[in-house]
Write a protein that holds these residues in place. Sequence first.
Motif, PDB file in Angstrom:
ATOM      1  N   SER A 102     -15.159   2.731  -2.346  1.00 35.48           N
ATOM      2  CA  SER A 102     -15.469   2.989  -0.947  1.00 35.48           C
ATOM      3  C   SER A 102     -16.123   4.353  -0.780  1.00 35.48           C
ATOM      4  CB  SER A 102     -14.197   2.896  -0.105  1.00 35.48           C
ATOM      5  OG  SER A 102     -14.477   3.185   1.236  1.00 35.48           O
ATOM      6  N   PHE A 103     -15.512   5.371  -1.374  1.00 34.98           N
ATOM      7  CA  PHE A 103     -16.095   6.715  -1.281  1.00 34.98           C
ATOM      8  C   PHE A 103     -17.480   6.746  -1.922  1.00 34.98           C
ATOM      9  CE2 PHE A 103     -16.746  10.813  -3.513  1.00 34.98           C
ATOM     10  CZ  PHE A 103     -17.140  11.535  -2.405  1.00 34.98           C
ATOM     11  N   GLY A 104     -17.617   6.135  -3.094  1.00 31.95           N
ATOM     12  CA  GLY A 104     -18.916   6.106  -3.768  1.00 31.95           C
ATOM     13  C   GLY A 104     -19.964   5.385  -2.946  1.00 31.95           C
ATOM     14  N   GLY A 105     -19.563   4.300  -2.292  1.00 31.18           N
ATOM     15  CA  GLY A 105     -20.501   3.577  -1.433  1.00 31.18           C
ATOM     16  C   GLY A 105     -20.949   4.416  -0.251  1.00 31.18           C
ATOM     17  N   VAL A 106     -20.014   5.124   0.362  1.00 28.46           N
ATOM     18  CA  VAL A 106     -20.360   5.987   1.492  1.00 28.46           C
ATOM     19  C   VAL A 106     -21.253   7.135   1.019  1.00 28.46           C
ATOM     20  CG1 VAL A 106     -19.422   7.586   3.219  1.00 28.46           C
ATOM     21  CG2 VAL A 106     -18.345   5.366   2.876  1.00 28.46           C
ATOM     22  N   GLY A 134     -12.960  -1.954   2.660  1.00 26.30           N
ATOM     23  CA  GLY A 134     -11.973  -1.162   3.393  1.00 26.30           C
ATOM     24  C   GLY A 134     -10.659  -1.908   3.559  1.00 26.30           C
ATOM     25  N   ALA A 135     -10.748  -3.209   3.830  1.00 23.71           N
ATOM     26  CA  ALA A 135      -9.524  -4.016   3.953  1.00 23.71           C
ATOM     27  C   ALA A 135      -8.766  -4.039   2.634  1.00 23.71           C
ATOM     28  CB  ALA A 135      -9.873  -5.435   4.398  1.00 23.71           C
ATOM     29  N   SER A 136      -9.491  -4.117   1.519  1.00 20.10           N
ATOM     30  CA  SER A 136      -8.796  -4.114   0.220  1.00 20.10           C
ATOM     31  C   SER A 136      -8.146  -2.766  -0.046  1.00 20.10           C
ATOM     32  CB  SER A 136      -9.742  -4.511  -0.917  1.00 20.10           C
ATOM     33  OG  SER A 136     -10.701  -3.522  -1.152  1.00 20.10           O
ATOM     34  N   VAL A 137      -8.805  -1.671   0.349  1.00 18.03           N
ATOM     35  CA  VAL A 137      -8.183  -0.352   0.181  1.00 18.03           C
ATOM     36  C   VAL A 137      -6.893  -0.285   0.984  1.00 18.03           C
ATOM     37  CG1 VAL A 137      -8.418   2.146   0.563  1.00 18.03           C
ATOM     38  CG2 VAL A 137     -10.378   0.839  -0.283  1.00 18.03           C
ATOM     39  N   VAL A 138      -6.938  -0.733   2.221  1.00 21.27           N
ATOM     40  CA  VAL A 138      -5.740  -0.694   3.075  1.00 21.27           C
ATOM     41  C   VAL A 138      -4.627  -1.566   2.491  1.00 21.27           C
ATOM     42  CG1 VAL A 138      -4.823  -1.266   5.364  1.00 21.27           C
ATOM     43  CG2 VAL A 138      -7.005  -0.060   5.160  1.00 21.27           C
ATOM     44  N   LEU A 139      -4.957  -2.769   2.046  1.00 19.55           N
ATOM     45  CA  LEU A 139      -3.928  -3.653   1.465  1.00 19.55           C
ATOM     46  C   LEU A 139      -3.325  -3.049   0.202  1.00 19.55           C
ATOM     47  CD1 LEU A 139      -5.550  -7.164   1.990  1.00 19.55           C
ATOM     48  CD2 LEU A 139      -3.585  -6.173   3.197  1.00 19.55           C
ATOM     49  N   PHE A 140      -4.168  -2.534  -0.699  1.00 15.01           N
ATOM     50  CA  PHE A 140      -3.642  -1.897  -1.916  1.00 15.01           C
ATOM     51  C   PHE A 140      -2.839  -0.644  -1.573  1.00 15.01           C
ATOM     52  CE2 PHE A 140      -7.348  -3.970  -4.235  1.00 15.01           C
ATOM     53  CZ  PHE A 140      -6.558  -4.934  -4.829  1.00 15.01           C
ATOM     54  N   ALA A 141      -3.284   0.090  -0.567  1.00 15.29           N
ATOM     55  CA  ALA A 141      -2.566   1.307  -0.166  1.00 15.29           C
ATOM     56  C   ALA A 141      -1.185   0.960   0.385  1.00 15.29           C
ATOM     57  CB  ALA A 141      -3.379   2.079   0.863  1.00 15.29           C
ATOM     58  N   LEU A 142      -1.113  -0.048   1.242  1.00 11.76           N
ATOM     59  CA  LEU A 142       0.184  -0.451   1.796  1.00 11.76           C
ATOM     60  C   LEU A 142       1.107  -0.988   0.708  1.00 11.76           C
ATOM     61  CD1 LEU A 142      -0.986  -2.104   5.138  1.00 11.76           C
ATOM     62  CD2 LEU A 142       0.105   0.139   4.840  1.00 11.76           C
ATOM     63  N   ALA A 143       0.544  -1.764  -0.210  1.00 12.70           N
ATOM     64  CA  ALA A 143       1.351  -2.263  -1.330  1.00 12.70           C
ATOM     65  C   ALA A 143       1.850  -1.107  -2.189  1.00 12.70           C
ATOM     66  CB  ALA A 143       0.538  -3.248  -2.171  1.00 12.70           C
ATOM     67  N   THR A 144       0.982  -0.126  -2.414  1.00 11.11           N
ATOM     68  CA  THR A 144       1.371   1.044  -3.208  1.00 11.11           C
ATOM     69  C   THR A 144       2.491   1.815  -2.526  1.00 11.11           C
ATOM     70  OG1 THR A 144      -0.809   1.234  -4.219  1.00 11.11           O
ATOM     71  CG2 THR A 144       0.538   3.232  -4.167  1.00 11.11           C
ATOM     72  N   VAL A 145       2.376   2.008  -1.228  1.00 10.13           N
ATOM     73  CA  VAL A 145       3.442   2.708  -0.490  1.00 10.13           C
ATOM     74  C   VAL A 145       4.750   1.940  -0.636  1.00 10.13           C
ATOM     75  CG1 VAL A 145       4.255   3.359   1.815  1.00 10.13           C
ATOM     76  CG2 VAL A 145       1.908   3.893   1.122  1.00 10.13           C
TER      77      VAL A 145
END
Length: 174
Positions: free
Chosen positions: A21-25, A64-75
Amino acid sequence: MSRTKVTTGTLIALVWAAMMSFGGVAAETVMLYPNIFGDAPASLDRARAFLVDGGPSDYFPPLGASVVLFALATVALTWRVPRIRWWAVLATGVFVSCEFLFSALFFWPRNEIMFVDPPGTHTPEFLREVAQEFVAGHTVRLAGGAVAAALAFTALLLWVRENARSVHQAGPVS
């Protein structure tokens, strides 16, 4: 599969998605933005013509949705490990704040004005102003993406170190 392996895999997936995501931006900033916003409103018209078959709006929402899902799973997976948990919580908070909330509140209305409203709806002066605001606000999204990726990477490094330490302390497996 052990919880440690699932957590490690989820952290790796989070880091990968956040860095993508960061690289794409970052790539969008240097490759597309000068062409899209360099000479508004004429450059906005060219961008409309160029981005017909695909563009950032096709790439970033699913990523972005995948980042959020992985982030929530990680938390959730690291919640019992405070040393890791807070890095994951911070990465999630920064990403959601800078990439989603800020985008929804700041960028989406401007995208509507520049790329969805029919050409001729707004004055050239207004379009130039909106384009300048968009580019200026983009630094928040770029910085937020960098910080979120760095926080996620830090969580992964700490997780790997902590698990390597516990394996080392446990001694050789018979």
